[in-house]
Design a protein around this motif. Structure first.
Motif, short mmCIF file in Angstrom:
data_model
loop_
_atom_site.label_atom_id
_atom_site.label_comp_id
_atom_site.label_asym_id
_atom_site.label_seq_id
_atom_site.Cartn_x
_atom_site.Cartn_y
_atom_site.Cartn_z
N TYR B 72 36.30 107.46 -53.29
CA TYR B 72 36.09 106.77 -51.88
C TYR B 72 34.65 106.10 -51.70
N SER B 73 33.77 106.27 -53.05
CA SER B 73 32.60 105.74 -52.49
C SER B 73 32.97 104.14 -52.80
N SER B 74 31.69 103.22 -52.31
CA SER B 74 31.95 101.99 -52.14
C SER B 74 30.78 101.26 -52.84
N GLU B 75 30.95 99.94 -53.23
CA GLU B 75 29.91 98.90 -53.63
C GLU B 75 30.02 97.78 -52.67
N LEU B 76 28.75 97.14 -52.35
CA LEU B 76 28.64 95.88 -51.86
C LEU B 76 27.88 94.84 -52.84
N ASN B 77 28.53 93.74 -52.99
CA ASN B 77 28.22 92.83 -54.03
C ASN B 77 27.68 91.57 -53.11
N VAL B 78 26.70 91.05 -53.20
CA VAL B 78 26.07 89.83 -52.57
C VAL B 78 25.90 88.66 -53.76
N ASN B 79 26.45 87.76 -53.91
CA ASN B 79 26.17 86.67 -54.90
C ASN B 79 25.48 85.93 -54.22
N ALA B 80 24.86 84.63 -55.11
CA ALA B 80 24.07 83.73 -55.02
C ALA B 80 23.21 84.07 -53.56
N LEU B 81 22.40 84.96 -53.60
CA LEU B 81 21.54 85.25 -52.80
C LEU B 81 20.72 84.30 -51.98
N GLU B 82 20.75 84.36 -50.74
CA GLU B 82 19.84 83.30 -49.79
C GLU B 82 19.16 84.08 -49.10
N LEU B 83 17.82 83.31 -48.75
CA LEU B 83 16.82 83.89 -47.96
C LEU B 83 17.11 84.74 -46.77
N GLU B 84 18.14 84.11 -46.23
CA GLU B 84 18.67 84.64 -44.89
C GLU B 84 19.42 85.91 -45.11
N ASP B 85 19.75 86.29 -46.21
CA ASP B 85 20.52 87.36 -46.74
C ASP B 85 19.54 88.79 -46.34
N SER B 86 18.28 88.59 -46.14
CA SER B 86 17.28 89.54 -46.13
C SER B 86 17.66 90.27 -44.97
N ALA B 87 17.98 91.69 -45.21
CA ALA B 87 18.42 92.51 -43.82
C ALA B 87 18.47 94.00 -44.18
N LEU B 88 18.78 94.69 -43.33
CA LEU B 88 19.12 96.19 -43.49
C LEU B 88 20.72 96.40 -43.75
N TYR B 89 21.03 96.79 -44.93
CA TYR B 89 22.55 97.01 -44.97
C TYR B 89 22.95 98.35 -44.76
N LEU B 90 23.64 98.42 -43.79
CA LEU B 90 24.05 99.92 -43.57
C LEU B 90 25.48 100.27 -43.88
N CYS B 91 25.84 101.33 -44.40
CA CYS B 91 27.14 101.81 -44.63
C CYS B 91 27.53 102.90 -43.82
N ALA B 92 28.96 103.20 -43.41
CA ALA B 92 29.03 104.17 -42.36
C ALA B 92 30.48 104.57 -43.24
N SER B 93 30.90 105.88 -42.76
CA SER B 93 32.19 106.44 -43.10
C SER B 93 32.86 107.20 -41.81
N SER B 94 33.96 107.43 -41.91
CA SER B 94 34.91 107.90 -41.12
C SER B 94 36.07 108.37 -41.70
N LEU B 95 36.58 109.55 -40.79
CA LEU B 95 37.53 110.29 -41.26
C LEU B 95 38.85 109.57 -40.78
N GLY B 96 39.01 108.65 -41.88
CA GLY B 96 40.58 107.92 -41.49
C GLY B 96 40.48 106.69 -41.12
N ALA B 97 41.29 105.85 -41.06
CA ALA B 97 41.19 104.43 -40.75
C ALA B 97 41.27 104.23 -39.17
N VAL B 98 41.55 105.20 -38.45
CA VAL B 98 41.55 105.06 -36.83
C VAL B 98 40.37 105.77 -36.23
N LYS B 99 39.26 105.92 -37.07
CA LYS B 99 38.34 106.90 -36.31
C LYS B 99 37.01 106.23 -36.27
N TRP B 100 37.09 104.92 -35.65
CA TRP B 100 35.94 103.82 -35.90
C TRP B 100 35.05 104.71 -35.05
N GLU B 101 35.51 105.16 -33.92
CA GLU B 101 34.58 105.68 -32.98
C GLU B 101 33.62 107.02 -33.34
#
Lengths: 112, 114
Positions: B72-101
């Motif tokens: 269940y770990s995850s990886e985010l890949n960003v190819n061909a980086l652009e200047l505007e990709d500079s940001a804070l990238y946040l990961c979140a997890s929840s217990l199951g697909a319906v638990k957005w809240e």
């Protein structure tokens, strides 16, 4: 398109000076409205979910309320440790994916 | 109980390079979400994975991609980086697909593209 507008962008309060943060939203159908707190350099921390107009929730000095167009986060007698950015997000009922839309946040500073 | 962890905490890349960001969810959580938080903007939803499958993606170009592993770990890949990709990238997890809240967020990876 779902939209969330938070106001004010920044708020400075003296310790003990109560105030409210506003979150105005437009959404095709509201599944839920969320409030988060975000401290500098950290990820957001979940505070409340509100589901229907008229609903209220409280936690310590915070109270969240919801109407059909907006939500308020009331802060009673704030303390310096309440200083943070407060984020609001709405989750739509449409589409089945329930992807939330976030506002830009209100930066709150409470002076001792 | 350990919270959501992300690595690295900071990443500096140059335009055109690729960036890989990693996220470990809370034990028992099967859904992982990725968000971009650019300076002065709200959180923008990027990707949602549940049980190893991509369930949805936000309005980002295809050079933003990711995957979820059997643990269940995850990886985010960003190819061909652009200047505007500079940001804070946040990961979140929840217990199951319906638990957005009740998403629990990690501390984020701050990406700087020069």
């Amino acid at each position: 398109e779902d939209q969330v507008t938070q106001s004010p962008e920044a708020l400075r309060l003296q310790e003990g000076e109560s105030s409210s943060l506003n979150c105005s939203y437009t959404v095709s159908g509201l599944r839920g409205l969320f409030w988060y707190r975000q401290d500098p350099g950290k990820g957001p921390e979940f505070l409340f979910t509100l589901y229907s107009a008229g609903e209220e929730k409280e936690k310590e000095r915070l109270k969240a309320t919801l109407t059909k167009k907006e939500s308020f986060l009331h802060i009673t007698a704030p303390k310096p440790e309440d200083s943070a950015t407060y984020l609001c997000a709405v989750q739509p009922t449409s589409g089945g994916s329930y992807i939330p839309t976030f506002g830009r946040g209100t930066s709150l500073i409470v002076h001792p | 109980e350990a919270g959501v962890t992300q690595s690295p905490t900071h990443l500096i890349k140059t335009r055109g390079q690729q960036a890989t960001l990693r996220c470990s969810p809370i034990s028992g959580h099967t859904s992982v979400y990725w968000y971009q938080q650019a300076l002065g903007l709200g959180l923008q939803f990027l990707l949602w994975y549940d049980e190893g499958e991509e369930r949805n993606r936000g309005n980002f170009p295809p050079r933003f991609s990711g995957r979820q592993f059997p643990n269940y770990s995850s990886e985010l890949n960003v190819n061909a980086l652009e200047l505007e990709d500079s940001a804070l990238y946040l990961c979140a997890s929840s217990l199951g697909a319906v638990k957005w809240e009740t998403q629990y967020f990690g501390p984020g990876t701050r990406l700087l593209v020069l």
